[in-house]
Design an enzyme around this catalytic site. Sequence first.
Site, PDB file in Angstrom:
ATOM      1  N   HIS A   1      -6.055  -4.333   1.063  1.00 51.03           N
ATOM      2  CA  HIS A   1      -6.562  -5.204   2.133  1.00 51.03           C
ATOM      3  C   HIS A   1      -7.276  -6.437   1.580  1.00 51.03           C
ATOM      4  O   HIS A   1      -8.191  -6.972   2.197  1.00 51.03           O
ATOM      5  CB  HIS A   1      -7.485  -4.436   3.080  1.00 51.03           C
TER       6      HIS A   1
ATOM      7  N   PHE B   1     -15.142  -4.172   1.006  1.00 47.87           N
ATOM      8  CA  PHE B   1     -16.258  -3.227   1.016  1.00 47.87           C
ATOM      9  C   PHE B   1     -16.542  -2.644  -0.359  1.00 47.87           C
ATOM     10  O   PHE B   1     -17.621  -2.091  -0.585  1.00 47.87           O
ATOM     11  CB  PHE B   1     -16.011  -2.161   2.074  1.00 47.87           C
TER      12      PHE B   1
ATOM     13  N   SER C   1      -5.899   4.393   5.391  1.00 49.36           N
ATOM     14  CA  SER C   1      -5.606   2.959   5.381  1.00 49.36           C
ATOM     15  C   SER C   1      -5.098   2.470   4.029  1.00 49.36           C
ATOM     16  O   SER C   1      -4.258   1.573   3.959  1.00 49.36           O
ATOM     17  CB  SER C   1      -6.861   2.162   5.764  1.00 49.36           C
TER      18      SER C   1
ATOM     19  N   GLU D   1     -20.240   3.140  -0.268  1.00 53.41           N
ATOM     20  CA  GLU D   1     -19.527   2.607  -1.432  1.00 53.41           C
ATOM     21  C   GLU D   1     -20.318   2.708  -2.730  1.00 53.41           C
ATOM     22  O   GLU D   1     -19.748   2.933  -3.807  1.00 53.41           O
ATOM     23  CB  GLU D   1     -19.126   1.150  -1.167  1.00 53.41           C
TER      24      GLU D   1
ATOM     25  N   ARG E   1       0.820  -1.212   0.000  1.00 53.17           N
ATOM     26  CA  ARG E   1       0.000   0.000   0.000  1.00 53.17           C
ATOM     27  C   ARG E   1       0.856   1.266   0.000  1.00 53.17           C
ATOM     28  O   ARG E   1       0.436   2.301  -0.523  1.00 53.17           O
ATOM     29  CB  ARG E   1      -0.983   0.000   1.168  1.00 53.17           C
TER      30      ARG E   1
END
Length: 312
Positions: free
Chosen positions: A108, A83, A37, A58, A10
């Site tokens: 993630h 998500f 994140s 979302e 990331r």
Amino acid sequence: MLQGSFYSIREAFGRTLVKLGEEDKDIVVITADVGDSTRASYFREKFPDRYFNVGISEQDMVNFAAGLAAVGKKPVVANFAMFTMRAWEQIRNTTGRMNLNVKFTVTHAGYSDSGDGSSHQALEDIALMRTIPNFKVVVPADAAEVERSLPVIIKEQGPIYYRMGREYSPSITTGMDYKFEIGKAYVLKDGDDLAIMGAGVVLWDALKAAEELEKMGISTAVINVPTIKPIDENTIEYYARKTGRIVTVEEHTIYGGVGSAIAEVVVQKYPVPMRFIGSTTFGRSARSQRELLDYYGINAENIIKKALELMK
């Protein structure tokens, strides 16, 4: 860019995205309250007027990105893989059907969100995304391949699902000299008796397994298949013919994922015996991604076991 300069996947994503934003003023970033994140926050710090946080919504994130693409911007959606699947209907209907130039860069994925447990661990997303017409699906192997591939992904016209993990990024492609191309597989190690094919960080285990198999006298090829759709049919067929045996490995369910995509090619082009390594159930909480990979048998030891089954 300096391949391999970032250990974390990331981190490589966030910093590379900033560099691309400096080069192309039409790039805009949209997130659903996970900028820190995903490391999309680096883009926010540099280009606050081109960064949009829609909150934990979302579906709105997807439709907002589609609208920006419709007026000529180059939206990059940065979100958790799990998500993002909450908005699969909008991804299909608003982006896929209209073939809009939206890049879904998710982090993630797989077991990388180890501490939050199965509710946060996307193990079905490749299967879901590769069924949507017009979409391409790409899974970089490590931080070095993120640096190498993300510029290509952003420049490519049309919707792309780009799947990354979180921190864990063992060196797989660092130091390799190749230009990333969508739809192309890469030989990490050549061999004649068996081919291990896969995508993502689990290729580190594939290389480790190949090293041990060589000690047993089994010449083992390891193939990085970062583009799951459109997949490199020629390379897959070549190694099916050359080795006569294939083991696939992925940090994803074995149903509809990387192994399934490879098998779809093999069964039509040159059927050979295969074994599939990946998830078959939901995840669980753990202290690390590595712990979960070992717990579910997505590791070098199990690759060796499956390889020896094929060699009997």
